[in-house]
Design an enzyme around this catalytic site. Sequence first.
Site, PDB file in Angstrom:
ATOM      1  N   ASP A 183       0.858  -1.184   0.000  1.00 44.08           N
ATOM      2  CA  ASP A 183       0.000   0.000   0.000  1.00 44.08           C
ATOM      3  C   ASP A 183       0.895   1.236   0.000  1.00 44.08           C
ATOM      4  O   ASP A 183       2.119   1.117  -0.064  1.00 44.08           O
ATOM      5  CB  ASP A 183      -0.972  -0.022   1.195  1.00 44.08           C
ATOM      6  CG  ASP A 183      -2.326   0.566   0.805  1.00 44.08           C
ATOM      7  OD1 ASP A 183      -2.354   1.741   0.392  1.00 44.08           O
ATOM      8  OD2 ASP A 183      -3.350  -0.144   0.891  1.00 44.08           O
ATOM      9  N   HIS A 254      -2.814   3.227  -4.602  1.00 41.21           N
ATOM     10  CA  HIS A 254      -2.200   2.705  -3.361  1.00 41.21           C
ATOM     11  C   HIS A 254      -0.758   2.260  -3.592  1.00 41.21           C
ATOM     12  O   HIS A 254      -0.328   1.221  -3.095  1.00 41.21           O
ATOM     13  CB  HIS A 254      -3.044   1.545  -2.804  1.00 41.21           C
ATOM     14  CG  HIS A 254      -4.342   2.019  -2.195  1.00 41.21           C
ATOM     15  ND1 HIS A 254      -4.396   2.666  -0.984  1.00 41.21           N
ATOM     16  CD2 HIS A 254      -5.621   1.954  -2.638  1.00 41.21           C
ATOM     17  CE1 HIS A 254      -5.655   2.979  -0.702  1.00 41.21           C
ATOM     18  NE2 HIS A 254      -6.421   2.567  -1.701  1.00 41.21           N
ATOM     19  N   GLU A 324      -9.670   2.742  -5.282  1.00 40.81           N
ATOM     20  CA  GLU A 324      -9.292   4.103  -4.909  1.00 40.81           C
ATOM     21  C   GLU A 324      -8.086   4.614  -5.695  1.00 40.81           C
ATOM     22  O   GLU A 324      -7.075   4.998  -5.121  1.00 40.81           O
ATOM     23  CB  GLU A 324      -9.007   4.153  -3.402  1.00 40.81           C
ATOM     24  CG  GLU A 324     -10.248   3.794  -2.587  1.00 40.81           C
ATOM     25  CD  GLU A 324      -9.996   3.781  -1.083  1.00 40.81           C
ATOM     26  OE1 GLU A 324     -10.905   4.191  -0.346  1.00 40.81           O
ATOM     27  OE2 GLU A 324      -8.919   3.355  -0.645  1.00 40.81           O
TER      28      GLU A 324
END
Length: 550
Positions: A183, A254, A324
């Site tokens: 991440d 990420h 995202e």
Amino acid sequence: MTAEANPPDLIPAPRSTERGAGTDFTADARTTLYAGPGTGTTERWLRSVVGPALGLPLPPGETENAENSLTLLVDETLEPEAYRLEVVGGRGVEIRGGSGAGVFWGAQTLRQLLGPEAFRRAPAGPGAARALAARVIEDRPRFGWRGMMLDVARHFTHKTDVLRCLDLLAAHKLNVFHFHLTDDQGWRVEIKRHPKLTEVGAWRHRTKWGHRFSELWDEKPYGGYYTQDDIREIVAYAAERHITVVPEIDVPGHSQAAISAYPELGNTDVVDTSALTPWDTWGINPNVLAPTESTLRFYEGVLEEILDLFPAETSPFVHIGGDECPKDQWKRSATAQARIAELGVGDEDGLQSWFIRHFDTWLTARGRRLIGWDEILEGGLAPGAAVSSWRGYAGGVEAAESGHDVVMCPEQQVYLDFRQADGPDEPMPIGYVRTLEDVYRFDPVPPGLSPEAEAHILGAQANVWTEVIQERSRFDYQVFPRLAAFAETVWSALPAPGERDYAEFEGRMATHYRRLDALGVDYRPPGGPLPWQKRPGVTGFPREGAPPNV
Ligand code: ACM
């Protein structure tokens, strides 16, 4: 035999239990263990875990169902994960499973029948004799995918705690470990051909303390990663427990930790990526991968090593994230815009879809299946892709109705980092309030799904993000007891929609808390946190747009 109204405090509840009329069977130091072909994992587990807890040496038996014995048999007339456990009064226990996995799940039930002491590592008191009531239990899981995701990027889980986590999953008959390895805040798996991913990407200078609006910082370097041998050990340990591992390498968002290690992976025409370091706070990060051929080649190299570390037999799925991914840098990047034109994909969503499709084709050619977060639906789902539906049920419904496999993990229901009450006592609270009862009432199959689509619901998983989970005791507090309720939603039959009896479950939990005590799990007690579990310094914030508790 008489049917039992209530199962004997088993969690998750089995399909059926019947009491025999005969006498009890008492296991003692002379009880032997006969392990038929294909039952080696359970044989080893009983002898190394359950036997030592109770002081039962379990010497090998010569024949099945001898006097004073435990017998393990694979019986292919049963479904692979199903089992039948019979306590034969006065004589012994027989566990038949449809496969080695079914036998193993039957043994988890046997451990619960043996009492909370069977969850210790050595006898806590005298007396190795264990009385079991004559009984037949017939059981099988509702879903084949019964999982938990652990984020080891935001906070690192030491290898020994990962192994402990696998033991806890097995004790709840959960069989998928989704391993969120990368991440923005850290890259946690050694990749030999790209050593800076861990040399640089595994370490951050400081860490936000609390949720992202907190003003507090932990001003010390933080990090860690698993060597390739650590990963092989984790995978083998999971396989011994019939748990498949789903490695996740999150792209194209990420990715700040990876870009910090290799700045050329980022959108260098719009941001000075050489100045980046692994992120020190939480939220959605703008620094996403550049959509170039060299980025694809880099990640193919990463995935080649991932496929080697996570073999196809125990890791049929590889998760490539896809969640995202803000499109701002791609909108501003001439390179990305040229790519959109060259590929004819229309816009930035098309670019993301192209990225995911590339790895769908790449993984499929290597005998694996791609799974990604539900954002991978945007711009068109890759042909073989499966979806982890996290932004509610909608993405999962759309994917299932169009013939794709789905794992349900809606954040409104099964994000176990979210708080368990809205009182001021909750340690560093984030997200929706989701009580034990809320999780118990979760159903992986939303109402109104067509039967064809329902067949595409592989199951569900609880997700454990670790922004506010810094160490093991906080992990235990967030995950337990709610994981016990979750286990029942994916293992136990649903009598009819909405028909789970929470009061009856709570009654069984009284015994289950004693099992968790014996295991040393720092669960949230039913009355709220213990004094040492409350943490000062950060007040709670509601999930944006969410009513306080729905
Ligand atoms: C997610 O919670 N971003 C999958």
